[in-house]
Design a protein around this motif. Structure first.
Motif, PDB file in Angstrom:
ATOM      1  N   THR A 136       0.815  -1.218   0.000  1.00 49.98           N
ATOM      2  CA  THR A 136       0.000   0.000   0.000  1.00 49.98           C
ATOM      3  C   THR A 136       0.848   1.267   0.000  1.00 49.98           C
ATOM      4  O   THR A 136       0.390   2.316  -0.394  1.00 49.98           O
ATOM      5  CB  THR A 136      -0.921   0.059   1.234  1.00 49.98           C
ATOM      6  OG1 THR A 136      -0.131  -0.270   2.364  1.00 49.98           O
ATOM      7  CG2 THR A 136      -2.080  -0.874   1.119  1.00 49.98           C
ATOM      8  N   TRP A 394       3.522   0.650  11.603  1.00 44.70           N
ATOM      9  CA  TRP A 394       3.252   0.982  10.207  1.00 44.70           C
ATOM     10  C   TRP A 394       4.369   1.750   9.501  1.00 44.70           C
ATOM     11  O   TRP A 394       4.817   1.355   8.425  1.00 44.70           O
ATOM     12  CB  TRP A 394       1.924   1.748  10.088  1.00 44.70           C
ATOM     13  CG  TRP A 394       1.584   1.987   8.645  1.00 44.70           C
ATOM     14  CD1 TRP A 394       1.582   3.170   7.979  1.00 44.70           C
ATOM     15  CD2 TRP A 394       1.229   0.991   7.678  1.00 44.70           C
ATOM     16  NE1 TRP A 394       1.254   2.986   6.672  1.00 44.70           N
ATOM     17  CE2 TRP A 394       1.034   1.650   6.457  1.00 44.70           C
ATOM     18  CE3 TRP A 394       1.069  -0.400   7.731  1.00 44.70           C
ATOM     19  CZ2 TRP A 394       0.681   0.970   5.293  1.00 44.70           C
ATOM     20  CZ3 TRP A 394       0.713  -1.077   6.579  1.00 44.70           C
ATOM     21  CH2 TRP A 394       0.525  -0.384   5.376  1.00 44.70           C
ATOM     22  N   ASP A 430      -1.599  -2.691  10.441  1.00 45.05           N
ATOM     23  CA  ASP A 430      -2.127  -3.650   9.469  1.00 45.05           C
ATOM     24  C   ASP A 430      -1.118  -4.773   9.204  1.00 45.05           C
ATOM     25  O   ASP A 430       0.090  -4.559   9.315  1.00 45.05           O
ATOM     26  CB  ASP A 430      -2.392  -2.877   8.165  1.00 45.05           C
ATOM     27  CG  ASP A 430      -3.387  -3.578   7.267  1.00 45.05           C
ATOM     28  OD1 ASP A 430      -3.797  -4.699   7.597  1.00 45.05           O
ATOM     29  OD2 ASP A 430      -3.747  -2.987   6.230  1.00 45.05           O
ATOM     30  N   TYR A 474      -4.988  -3.291  15.282  1.00 41.68           N
ATOM     31  CA  TYR A 474      -5.546  -2.515  14.175  1.00 41.68           C
ATOM     32  C   TYR A 474      -6.630  -3.327  13.475  1.00 41.68           C
ATOM     33  O   TYR A 474      -6.493  -4.545  13.311  1.00 41.68           O
ATOM     34  CB  TYR A 474      -4.404  -2.223  13.207  1.00 41.68           C
ATOM     35  CG  TYR A 474      -4.785  -1.734  11.829  1.00 41.68           C
ATOM     36  CD1 TYR A 474      -4.752  -0.378  11.521  1.00 41.68           C
ATOM     37  CD2 TYR A 474      -5.144  -2.627  10.823  1.00 41.68           C
ATOM     38  CE1 TYR A 474      -5.079   0.065  10.237  1.00 41.68           C
ATOM     39  CE2 TYR A 474      -5.467  -2.186   9.554  1.00 41.68           C
ATOM     40  CZ  TYR A 474      -5.431  -0.837   9.267  1.00 41.68           C
ATOM     41  OH  TYR A 474      -5.751  -0.394   8.011  1.00 41.68           O
ATOM     42  N   GLY A 483      -4.602  -2.634   3.640  1.00 39.92           N
ATOM     43  CA  GLY A 483      -3.594  -3.503   3.036  1.00 39.92           C
ATOM     44  C   GLY A 483      -4.200  -4.752   2.414  1.00 39.92           C
ATOM     45  O   GLY A 483      -3.468  -5.620   1.946  1.00 39.92           O
ATOM     46  N   ASP A 510      -9.622   1.645  11.122  1.00 38.12           N
ATOM     47  CA  ASP A 510      -9.275   2.372   9.906  1.00 38.12           C
ATOM     48  C   ASP A 510     -10.360   2.198   8.829  1.00 38.12           C
ATOM     49  O   ASP A 510     -10.598   1.086   8.355  1.00 38.12           O
ATOM     50  CB  ASP A 510      -7.916   1.814   9.427  1.00 38.12           C
ATOM     51  CG  ASP A 510      -7.290   2.650   8.344  1.00 38.12           C
ATOM     52  OD1 ASP A 510      -7.937   3.582   7.854  1.00 38.12           O
ATOM     53  OD2 ASP A 510      -6.138   2.351   7.987  1.00 38.12           O
ATOM     54  N   CYS A 549      -9.477   6.115  12.587  1.00 31.83           N
ATOM     55  CA  CYS A 549      -8.586   6.477  11.487  1.00 31.83           C
ATOM     56  C   CYS A 549      -9.460   6.596  10.255  1.00 31.83           C
ATOM     57  O   CYS A 549      -9.946   5.594   9.735  1.00 31.83           O
ATOM     58  CB  CYS A 549      -7.525   5.395  11.324  1.00 31.83           C
ATOM     59  SG  CYS A 549      -6.439   5.669   9.928  1.00 31.83           S
ATOM     60  N   TYR A 551      -8.837   9.668   8.261  1.00 38.36           N
ATOM     61  CA  TYR A 551      -8.135  10.718   7.509  1.00 38.36           C
ATOM     62  C   TYR A 551      -8.813  12.101   7.605  1.00 38.36           C
ATOM     63  O   TYR A 551      -8.666  12.925   6.713  1.00 38.36           O
ATOM     64  CB  TYR A 551      -7.945  10.293   6.034  1.00 38.36           C
ATOM     65  CG  TYR A 551      -8.069   8.799   5.840  1.00 38.36           C
ATOM     66  CD1 TYR A 551      -7.167   7.937   6.452  1.00 38.36           C
ATOM     67  CD2 TYR A 551      -9.126   8.242   5.111  1.00 38.36           C
ATOM     68  CE1 TYR A 551      -7.308   6.561   6.339  1.00 38.36           C
ATOM     69  CE2 TYR A 551      -9.270   6.873   4.993  1.00 38.36           C
ATOM     70  CZ  TYR A 551      -8.360   6.039   5.612  1.00 38.36           C
ATOM     71  OH  TYR A 551      -8.521   4.679   5.514  1.00 38.36           O
ATOM     72  N   ARG A 569      -7.654  10.520  13.519  1.00 38.69           N
ATOM     73  CA  ARG A 569      -6.753  11.073  12.526  1.00 38.69           C
ATOM     74  C   ARG A 569      -7.417  12.287  11.880  1.00 38.69           C
ATOM     75  O   ARG A 569      -8.608  12.265  11.584  1.00 38.69           O
ATOM     76  CB  ARG A 569      -6.439  10.013  11.472  1.00 38.69           C
ATOM     77  CG  ARG A 569      -5.324   9.053  11.899  1.00 38.69           C
ATOM     78  CD  ARG A 569      -3.964   9.612  11.539  1.00 38.69           C
ATOM     79  NE  ARG A 569      -3.886   9.710  10.103  1.00 38.69           N
ATOM     80  CZ  ARG A 569      -3.628   8.682   9.309  1.00 38.69           C
ATOM     81  NH1 ARG A 569      -3.388   7.485   9.829  1.00 38.69           N
ATOM     82  NH2 ARG A 569      -3.586   8.834   8.013  1.00 38.69           N
ATOM     83  N   ASP A 573      -2.309  10.119   5.174  1.00 43.74           N
ATOM     84  CA  ASP A 573      -1.084   9.520   5.720  1.00 43.74           C
ATOM     85  C   ASP A 573       0.112  10.458   5.595  1.00 43.74           C
ATOM     86  O   ASP A 573       0.306  11.120   4.580  1.00 43.74           O
ATOM     87  CB  ASP A 573      -0.764   8.225   4.972  1.00 43.74           C
ATOM     88  CG  ASP A 573      -1.738   7.115   5.325  1.00 43.74           C
ATOM     89  OD1 ASP A 573      -2.787   7.407   5.930  1.00 43.74           O
ATOM     90  OD2 ASP A 573      -1.440   5.963   5.003  1.00 43.74           O
TER      91      ASP A 573
END
Ligand code: GLA
Length: 756
Positions: A136, A394, A430, A474, A483, A510, A549, A551, A569, A573
Motif C-alpha cells: 500500500t 506501520w 495492518d 488494528y 492492506g 481504519d 482512522c 483521515y 486522525r 497519511d
C-alpha cells in the motif's frame, strides 16, 4: 534502469536535488479524469471531451472527489517534440515521469502499456496481473517510465495520448505530487548519489558519514568532478570543501567518508557531481544532526504523565517512568484499593472497583537519592486522559510486520530506557490478519484468525504486559483493511472479544474498505461504523483506547467524541518529507477546540529514525531541524506520539530527540489543551499551548528556506512577559526578557520554550 530513475528522480521530486537545465516538457496541467474502469479508455481514439478536468498535484479528494475509492482514469494529449531528442546530450531513452500515484497505476502510451506501479512494461507486454497486489505504501513511490528512443509506442512530433489507470483501494487516491514531465534521459540519471543509506555517526566530539556514488549504467562510464562541502547553517561560514575527479565504470560503486566537528546547530553538506563531457550536474544536500537534550542524571527523576485513568472493574496498568541509576526502588502511598505496586519495576496493576479521583504519592529511590511526584488516578468512565505515547509498526515495517519485530520493539523500550520517559504502547498496525487471497479467514464460529507471522496473540500481549507496557492492534470497519487483509465488518462484537482476550489495550480502526459499504457520503454514514465498534468495545472486559482512522473526513473532530473515539486522525497519511510534515502539522488549526483529556486530534505518527513502510528501511529524509520541528509541534498540539521507526536501530540523535522530559511534559500536560496558532508572520509561525500551571509552552517555527532573526513580542503572542523563559530542548533558562526577545530560527527549525 528503473531503479536508477527511482533514486535520481526522487531527489528532484523532493526538492533537494538540482540538475543542469535541459529541455523538459511539463505535464503539470489539468488532465481529463473519470471514475470507473473501461479498457477502451487507454485508446487514443476514445473521446474524453465530456470528462472532467483535474489537476495532478493533489489527491482527487482535494479536487472534488471526496470520498471516492476504486478505479479512475487520467488522460492527457501531448505532442512530444523531436527537438527534445535532437537537443539532448544523450539520445537513447525518453523518460515519462508521472510523480506519485495513490495507490496503483497502469500507464499507457497511445493505447499500449508502458508502466506498472513504477516499473517499465516492455513493448511486448500487453497486460499485467500483479497490479493491485503491491504494498500500500506505493502511494509514496515515484513513477518514472522510460522508453528507448526508437520505441514504436512513441509518436515523435505528433500528438500522443498518455492514459493512467489508477486503483485506490481505500483512503486517498490519484496522481498527487512529485511533478510530472517528459524529457530525454541524462548521464546524471545513471549516477546514484546516495547520502542516506545510513545516518551520521557520533564519534566523540566528531560526526562521520559515508556517502556512496554508483554508476548504474551498463554501457556508459561516468567521468566527472565530485565535491563535498560544508557550511555552518546559521552563519553561512564555510567549514570545509573537498573536490576530486571520480571516474566510475559501468556498475561501479565507491564510498566516500568524511568527518567534521559536532556543532550546536546543523552544518549544511552539499554533494555535487558534474559530468565532464556534458556539464550535466547533480547536487543534493543534507544537514548534520546536533544534540540538545542533556543526558539524564544519575539521581532518580519521575517523568511522564501526572494523570492516568481506568474504568471501574477493568484491568489497570501504569509503569512509573523514572530516569536514574538502577537498581531503583519504587513506593506509592495512597493507592486505591485493588491496586498493587511492584517496588522493583514500578509497575502498578490490579483493578479498582470504586469510581473516584485518587491522589497517589510516588517515590523512586536509588543509591544517589530519591524523587517524589504526585500521580492522579481517575477511576471513571473516561480514559486516555493524556495523549497516548507509544510505538506503531506501520511507518517502519508496513505489512512486513511480524511478532519478532513487535517483541524487539517492546524490549527496546526497556533496554534503551524509553519507558523511563513515559513511552507505553506497543501497537501492531495492518498485516497481522489473513490476507484477502488466503483462507480460512475466520474459524467456524467466525472468530478472526491471525496469519503465520503472529502465531499467538495472547502470548504476545502477555509478554508486552509483563514489561509494564500496553498492547495495541488494528482493524477496519469494512470487510478488508487498507492492506487487503481481513477486517471486522459484521464481526465487530466477536473481534472486540478476541482483542480483549488477547489483552489488547488500544484499537486503531481504519475506514478503508468501509467506503464501499457506506450508502452515501452523509454524516450519519460516516459515524455509523464507529458507533458499532464503540458498542462492541464497551462490552469487552478491558479498557480499549479507541483510535479512529478515517483521515479527517467529515470533520471527525466535531463528532469523534460522540462515537466514543479517544483520538482521531485529522489528515491523510504522513510520510518522511518536509512537504508532508509541513502540510499536515501546520494545518491543525480548525480542530484545536476539540482536543481535551480523553479526546485527541491525531495528525498521524512520527516519522523520525529508520522508516520505510515495508521490509527495507531508510533513515528518515527529514533534516535534524525538521525533526525538532516535528516533535515540538506534535508536543504542543497535544497529539498522540507514536514512534514509527525501527527501535532497534535508534541512533544517538533520535534517542535524544525522543527522551526530552521537558518537551514530553508539554505533550502530557494534564490540562490537555491543544496549542493555538497565534502568529503567522511570513515564514514564521508561533503556536502557544496553555499549561495546567497557568504557564505557556510555545514554539517559534521557521517554515522558510533561510535562517530568520525573529523578534517575538510576547503581548502579540498572548503570552505573559517579565517572567523567566526556558529553552525546553536545551533545558536551560533564557533569563527574564522584557516585552520581546530576538531569536535566530534555522530554516525549517524551531525554538521551543516555556514561560512561567
Ligand atoms: C491507512 C492508514 C495508515 C495505515 C494503513 C494500513 O493508510 O492511514 O496509518 O494504518 O492504512 O494499511
Amino acid at each position: 534502469m528503473r531503479k536508477l530513475f527511482y533514486s535520481v528522480l526522487m531527489l528532484v521530486a523532493w526538492g533537494c536535488g538540482s540538475n543542469h537545465i535541459l529541455p523538459e516538457l511539463s505535464l503539470q496541467t489539468e488532465w481529463k479524469f473519470n471514475t470507473g474502469d473501461d479498457p477502451a479508455w487507454a485508446s487514443p481514439d476514445f473521446n474524453d471531451s465530456a470528462w472532467k478536468s483535474l489537476p495532478v498535484d493533489r489527491i482527487w479528494e482535494s479536487a472534488g472527489f471526496d470520498p471516492y475509492d476504486g478505479y479512475a482514469w487520467y488522460r492527457l494529449r501531448v505532442v512530444i517534440p523531436g527537438s527534445l531528442r535532437d537537443k539532448a546530450s544523450l539520445s537513447d531513452s525518453l523518460l515519462i515521469y508521472l510523480g506519485k500515484i495513490n495507490n496503483f497505476d497502469h500507464t499507457y502510451l497511445n493505447g499500449q502499456l508502458i508502466g506498472i506501479n513504477g516499473t517499465n512494461a516492455p513493448p511486448e507486454q500487453a497486460s499485467d496481473t500483479t497490479f493491485i497486489h503491491a504494498p500500500t505504501n506505493y502511494w509514496d513511490k515515484p513513477r518514472p517510465y522510460t522508453l528507448a528512443v526508437n520505441d514504436p509506442r512513441i509518436r515523435w512530433d505528433e500528438e500522443n495520448l498518455i492514459a493512467v489507470r489508477v486503483f485506490d483501494q481505500g483512503g486517498q487516491g490519484g496522481m498527487h505530487s512529485g511533478g510530472q514531465f517528459i524529457r530525454m534521459t541524462r548521464l546524471t540519471d545513471y549516477l546514484k548519489l546516495d547520502n542516506n543509506h545510513s545516518p551520521y555517526r557520533f564519534e566523540g566530539k566528531e560526526l562521520s558519514k559515508t556517502v556512496t556514488l554508483m554508476n548504474r549504467s551498463t554501457a556508459y562510464t561516468l567521468d566527472g568532478e565530485f565535491e563535498i562541502s560544508a557550511i555552518d547553517k546559521l552563519t553561512g561560514k564555510q567549514l570545509f570543501q573537498r573536490e576530486e575527479m571520480v571516474t566510475l565504470k559501468p556498475g561501479e560503486l565507491r564510498d566516500f567518508d568524511f568527518r567534521l566537528a559536532q556543532l550546536d546547530q546543523s552544518a549544511i553538506i552539499t554533494y555535487s557531481y558534474e559530468v565532464s563531457s556534458t556539464s550535466d550536474e547533480i547536487a543534493i544536500t543534507d544537514e548534520t544532526p546536533y544534540i540538545t537534550t542533556p543526558l539524564p542524571a544519575d539521581e532518580p527523576r519521575i517523568n511522564g504523565a501526572r494523570v492516568t485513568a481506568a474504568r471501574p472493574g477493568k484491568p489497570f496498568l501504569f509503569t512509573v517512568p523514572a530516569t536514574g541509576l538502577r537498581p531503583m526502588v519504587f513506593e506509592a502511598a495512597g493507592l486505591p484499593e485493588g491496586l498493587h505496586l511492584d517496588p522493583n519495576t514500578g509497575i502498578i496493576s490490579g483493578t479498582v472497583a470504586q469510581s473516584g479521583d485518587y491522589t497517589v504519592a510516588l517515590k523512586a529511590s536509588n543509591a544517589r537519592g530519591s524523587s517524589i511526584a504526585e500521580l492522579k488516578i481517575v477511576i471513571g468512565n473516561r480514559i486516555c486522559l493524556t495523549p497516548p505515547m507509544g510505538w506503531n509498526s506501520w511507518n517502519c515495517w508496513g505489512l512486513a510486520v511480524d511478532e519478532q519485530k513487535v517483541i524487539a520493539s517492546a524490549r527496546t523500550y526497556r533496554d534503551k530506557g524509553l519507558m523511563n520517559h513515559g513511552w507505553t504502547y506497543v501497537n501492531i498496525d495492518d498485516g497481522w490478519e489473513i490476507h484477502q487471497d488466503s483462507m480460512p479467514k475466520r474459524d467456524k464460529q467466525g472468530n478472526i484468525h491471525t496469519n503465520y507471522k503472529f502465531p499467538d496473540m495472547k502470548r504476545l500481549g502477555d509478554s508486552i504486559h509483563a514489561l509494564g507496557l500496553k498492547f495495541g492492534i488494528y482493524s477496519s470497519p469494512g470487510p478488508l483493511t487498507c492492506g487487503g487483509y481481513t477486517a471486522s465488518y459484521q464481526h465487530e462484537e466477536q473481534d472486540a472479544r478476541s482483542f480483549a482476550a488477547w489483552g489488547v489495550d488500544y484499537l486503531k480502526y481504519d475506514w478503508c474498505s468501509y467506503g464501499n459499504i457506506a450508502k452515501d457520503t452523509s454524516l450519519a454514514e460516516h459515524k455509523k461504523p464507529y458507533f458499532v465498534m464503540r458498542d462492541a468495545l464497551a462490552k469487552a472486559d478491558r479498557d480499549i483506547v479507541y483510535s479512529l482512522c478515517q483521515y479527517g473526513m467529515a470533520k471527525v473532530w466535531q463528532w469523534g467524541d460522540e462515537v466514543g473515539g479517544n483520538l482521531w486522525r485529522t489528515t491523510g497519511d504522513i510520510t518522511d518529507t518536509w512537504e508532508s510534515l509541513k502540510t499536515i502539522g501546520f494545518s491543525q488549526v480548525e480542530n484545536q477546540p476539540y482536543a481535551k483529556p480523553g479526546n485527541w486530534n491525531d495528525p498521524d505518527m512520527l516519522i523520525v529514525g529508520w522508516v520505510g513502510w515495508g521490509p527495507s528501511l531508510h533513515p528518515t529524509r527529514l533534516t535534524p531541524d525538521e525533526q525538532y520541528t516535528h516533535i515540538s509541534l506534535w508536543s504542543l498540539l497535544a497529539a498522540p506520539l507514536l514512534i514509527g521507526c525501527d527501535l532497534e536501530r535508534l541512533d544517538e540523535f533520535t534517542l535524544n530527540l525522543l527522551t526530552n522530559d521537558e518537551v514530553i511534559a508539554v505533550n502530557q500536560d494534564p490540562l490537555g489543551v491543544q496549542a493555538k496558532q497565534v502568529i503567522v508572520d511570513g515564514d514564521i509561525q508561533v503556536w502557544v499551548k496553555l499549561l495546567e500551571d497557568g504557564g505557556h509552552a510555545f514554539g517559534v517555527f521557521n517554515l522558510g528556506d533561510k535562517t530568520v532573526d525573529y523578534t517575538l513580542e510576547f503581548q502579540k503572542a498572548g503570552i505573559g512577559q517579565g517572567r523567566e523563559l526556558r529553552d525546553l530542548w536545551r533545558q536551560k533558562s533564557l533569563g527574564t526578557p522584557g516585552s520581546s526577545i530576538t531569536l535566530a530560527i534555522p530554516s525549517h527549525g524551531v525554538m521551543m520554550m516555556k514561560i512561567k
